[in-house]
Design a protein around this motif. Structure first.
Motif, short mmCIF file in Angstrom:
data_model
loop_
_atom_site.label_atom_id
_atom_site.label_comp_id
_atom_site.label_asym_id
_atom_site.label_seq_id
_atom_site.Cartn_x
_atom_site.Cartn_y
_atom_site.Cartn_z
N THR A 242 0.67 -1.12 0.08
CA THR A 242 0.07 -0.03 -0.07
C THR A 242 0.76 1.26 -0.07
OG1 THR A 242 -1.88 -1.18 1.11
CG2 THR A 242 -1.79 1.20 1.29
N ARG A 243 0.57 2.24 -0.94
CA ARG A 243 1.12 3.55 -0.82
C ARG A 243 0.18 4.70 -0.39
NH1 ARG A 243 4.52 0.55 -0.13
NH2 ARG A 243 6.48 0.15 -1.42
N LEU A 249 2.18 1.94 3.87
CA LEU A 249 1.50 1.81 4.80
C LEU A 249 0.76 0.27 5.07
CD1 LEU A 249 -0.21 3.43 7.38
CD2 LEU A 249 -1.87 3.57 5.77
N SER A 250 0.82 -0.38 6.27
CA SER A 250 0.13 -1.56 6.62
C SER A 250 -0.07 -1.72 7.85
CB SER A 250 1.26 -2.88 6.21
OG SER A 250 2.31 -2.52 7.31
N GLY A 251 -1.03 -2.94 8.08
CA GLY A 251 -1.62 -3.01 9.31
C GLY A 251 -3.41 -2.97 9.33
N PRO A 252 -3.98 -3.34 10.36
CA PRO A 252 -5.32 -3.58 10.44
C PRO A 252 -5.95 -2.21 10.79
CG PRO A 252 -4.41 -4.21 12.37
CD PRO A 252 -3.39 -4.13 11.62
N LEU A 253 -7.41 -2.05 10.10
CA LEU A 253 -8.11 -0.94 10.40
C LEU A 253 -9.60 -1.40 10.50
CD1 LEU A 253 -8.12 2.71 9.02
CD2 LEU A 253 -10.30 1.40 8.91
N ASN A 272 8.63 3.14 5.66
CA ASN A 272 9.34 4.22 5.18
C ASN A 272 8.48 5.36 5.17
OD1 ASN A 272 12.04 5.81 4.18
ND2 ASN A 272 10.60 6.27 2.58
N LEU A 273 8.32 6.49 5.61
CA LEU A 273 7.39 7.63 5.87
C LEU A 273 8.28 8.87 5.13
CD1 LEU A 273 4.66 9.14 6.51
CD2 LEU A 273 5.84 9.67 8.61
N ASP A 274 7.55 9.20 4.17
CA ASP A 274 8.09 10.78 3.40
C ASP A 274 7.06 11.75 4.29
OD1 ASP A 274 8.26 13.05 2.21
OD2 ASP A 274 8.56 11.89 0.10
N PHE A 275 7.96 12.63 5.05
CA PHE A 275 7.19 13.57 5.97
C PHE A 275 6.29 14.46 5.26
CE2 PHE A 275 6.75 17.09 8.95
CZ PHE A 275 6.49 16.33 9.98
N HIS A 332 3.13 4.08 13.62
CA HIS A 332 4.43 3.63 13.99
C HIS A 332 5.11 3.94 12.65
CE1 HIS A 332 8.23 1.26 15.25
NE2 HIS A 332 8.32 2.57 15.43
N ALA A 333 5.96 4.96 12.22
CA ALA A 333 7.00 5.11 11.25
C ALA A 333 8.52 4.66 11.74
CB ALA A 333 6.78 6.58 10.84
N ASN A 334 8.81 3.49 11.06
CA ASN A 334 10.00 3.18 11.39
C ASN A 334 11.14 4.12 10.99
OD1 ASN A 334 9.02 0.73 12.74
ND2 ASN A 334 8.83 -0.09 10.59
#
Length: 598
Positions: A242-243, A249-253, A272-275, A332-334
């Motif tokens: 997912t982008r 982005l990943s994980g449950p919602l 990886n998060l682009d601020f 959480h952004a690693n």
């Protein structure tokens, strides 16, 4: 061969069966003709179909006499289709079978009631449609999901599969959201669908509105999720591919529907998060260049910011969005890139209840150290009230945009509150205290001499290469600002070294984003070539101006000129600094900085 005589009752039954078969065959032949089939179809719909259902034209397709062609099917408030085809199952009365083994429809709509008990007589529910129809093929059909909060519409471009127990694939769009679903009905509960969902669009908030919950604005997204969908709940598990913007982005919602507001629960992460992609959530101006994935909202935000001349963005929070959902979110952004202050990681936890957002964890990680804060945003009152407190632990000065003037690591604390629905409005009412201190700071010697207007010492340092700069260890360094209704007054800020005592004093006006600061460096050793006066930092936050020419400096130059007219050597006397400054009381200064109470 002897004659076989059947009982009279059997002969009568056989004759009746043959007569029925002949009658049924004649009936099917007659149903090929629209003049016969149309009124019979409307009579059948009246008794067994949706309320007030009718067609303008109907007939069987010969020789496939179990295929019914329909035109202009209408069931007001339930379904409509300009063209349709039904493959009738004559054994649909048996358990586990549908009356229509295959239904094809195009150019119309269907209504699905998402609220109310199963025995609610208003409209047909998803379970009802599955009992009526097995295989579905649809083209250009608008699906209207009806809830108490309103109706959401999805335009189905193509759909094919089994509504009862088989696979189902759907391609659809709504409000700028493109959906591609490939899954199946769960046999144990025919009102639940599960499968793989591809989502894409300009703004994830559009999908949130469609699904019945709230989301802040986002950059363009292309999501892959595993979906479980029912009347009571929508569960999405986002895959790592997912982008959102230039971030993953990943994980449950999960969104749960009940008597009250929907409940949102999420545990999301980014490798990886682009601020820039996170900045739009808070109205922070973002990059929108050629290499950035940006939507219209981001571009307008950036254009408005560039034209404003202000440093603080004029973003206003729409608290009405919080009326749509309560919930709990973890993020959480690693790894973080393109961040202000070189942020390397983010941890965020917040709870939504009514129009109140509480963030017990908002952590920013740097290459060294971190900032941990607790924030409460109360939008139940107008204007909104914000309370925030936190601690800065062992963060390099380079992450605080103080390179090359100071190096080392800093600690800090803040406790502030503000009133306002937007960033600028809140800044104008800011109250509280912000403090930063260090026991490992080193001051760039050139900056200290420049602040002291010590031209003699400064000239000897000007030729230093960046990697060979001279730094002087500080006995203590502390910055403390007290805010009162948007006016910040320095306590003052102090950096004490063996050679000089640097003091920064003045005020910050958060309402008008103006500053009026004075930087003074008192030498502890004698030097030649020093000017009298302070370095002034004035102007707006976005375009500050630095000036070293004050009335005292002009007076010093005038005295030098006067003495020079008497004797050339006397002209140097006003520029001699005797070095009378004393050490600062570091213990008291550090203790005061570590206290965050206004």
């Amino acid at each position: 061969m002897p004659d076989i005589h059947l009982p009279r009752s059997v002969e009568i039954a056989f004759d009746i069966a043959c007569a029925l078969l002949v009658a049924f065959a004649i009936f099917l032949i007659l149903m090929v003709f629209p003049a016969v089939a149309t009124p019979i179809t409307n009579w059948s719909l009246k008794h067994w179909g949706p309320e007030n259902a009718s067609v303008s034209r109907a007939h069987l397709r010969f020789p496939a006499v179990n295929e019914m062609i329909l035109e202009d099917f209408q069931a007001p408030g339930t379904a409509e289709a300009q063209t349709g085809e039904l493959r009738v199952n004559f054994f649909g009365f048996l358990p586990g079978l549908s009356w229509v083994s295959r239904a094809e429809a195009s150019d119309g709509y269907i209504v699905v009631q998402m609220d109310g008990p199963e025995d609610d007589d208003e409209g047909m529910h998803l379970k009802d449609w599955r009992a009526l129809i097995d295989e579905v093929r649809a083209r250009d059909i608008e699906v209207r999901f009806v809830r108490k909060e309103g109706t959401e519409k999805i335009m189905v471009q193509t759909a094919r599969g089994s509504l009862r127990s088989g696979d189902l694939s759907v391609k659809a769009s709504s409000k700028g959201v493109d959906l591609d679903f490939d899954g199946r009905a769960i046999p144990s509960d025919l009102s639940v669908l599960s499968g793989k969902l591809n989502l894409s669009g300009e703004n994830f908030a559009d999908f949130a509105d469609l699904a019945g919950f709230a989301s802040p604005d986002t950059p363009p997204y292309d999501a892959v999720a595993y979906l479980t969908f029912s009347r009571e709940q929508i569960a999405l598990d986002f895959a790592p591919e997912t982008r959102i913007g230039d971030s993953d982005l990943s994980g449950p919602l999960k969104i749960t529907f009940g008597e009250g507001k929907p409940i949102l629960e999420a545990d999301l992460q980014s490798t990886n998060l682009d601020f820039d992609d996170l900045g739009i959530l808070f109205g922070i101006p973002v990059g929108t260049g050629e290499n950035e994935t940006a939507n219209t909202v981001q571009k307008k935000t950036r254009e408005a910011y560039d034209a404003s001349g202000r440093l603080i963005p004029n973003a206003v929070i729409d608290f009405t969005r919080l009326d749509a959902v309560d919930g709990h979110v973890l993020y959480h952004a690693n790894r973080v890139t393109n961040a202000i202050f070189d942020i390397r990681g983010i941890k965020l936890e917040f709870n939504i209840e009514g129009r109140v957002v509480r963030a017990p964890t908002l952590q920013l990680d740097f290459a060294e150290g971190h900032l941990v804060s607790y924030v409460t945003l109360d939008g139940s009152q107008s204007p909104a009230k914000t309370d925030a407190q936190g601690e800065l632990t062992n963060v390099p000065f380079s992450n605080l945009s103080l390179t090359p003037y100071v190096r080392g690591n800093a600690n800090g604390r803040f406790q502030i509150e503000a009133t306002g629905d937007g960033f600028q409005q809140a800044a104008a009412t800011l109250d509280g205290r912000v403090s930063v201190w260090s026991e490992t700071a080193e001051l760039w010697a050139l900056a200290a001499e420049g602040a002291a207007l010590d031209l003699g010492e400064a000239i000897t340092l000007l030729g230093e290469a960046p990697e060979d700069r001279t730094y002087t260890p500080a006995r203590c360094a502390a910055l403390s600002i007290r805010f009162d209704q948007g006016i910040g007054e320095l306590d003052p800020a102090i950096v004490d070294t063996a050679d000089s005592l640097v003091i920064v004093d003045g005020k910050l006006n958060m309402r008008h984003e103006m500053m009026d600061l004075k930087v003074r460096s008192d030498a502890k050793d004698a030097s030649f070539g020093s000017l009298i006066g302070n370095v002034s930092i004035m102007g707006s936050f976005r375009s500050p101006q630095i000036s070293a020419l004050s009335g005292e400096t002009i007076l010093q130059l005038g005295i030098s000129a006067l003495l020079g007219s008497v004797s050339g050597g006397l002209a140097a006397l006003p520029f001699i600094e005797p070095g009378m400054a004393e050490d600062a009381p570091c213990g008291a200064i550090m203790a005061r900085a570590k206290g965050t109470q206004p």
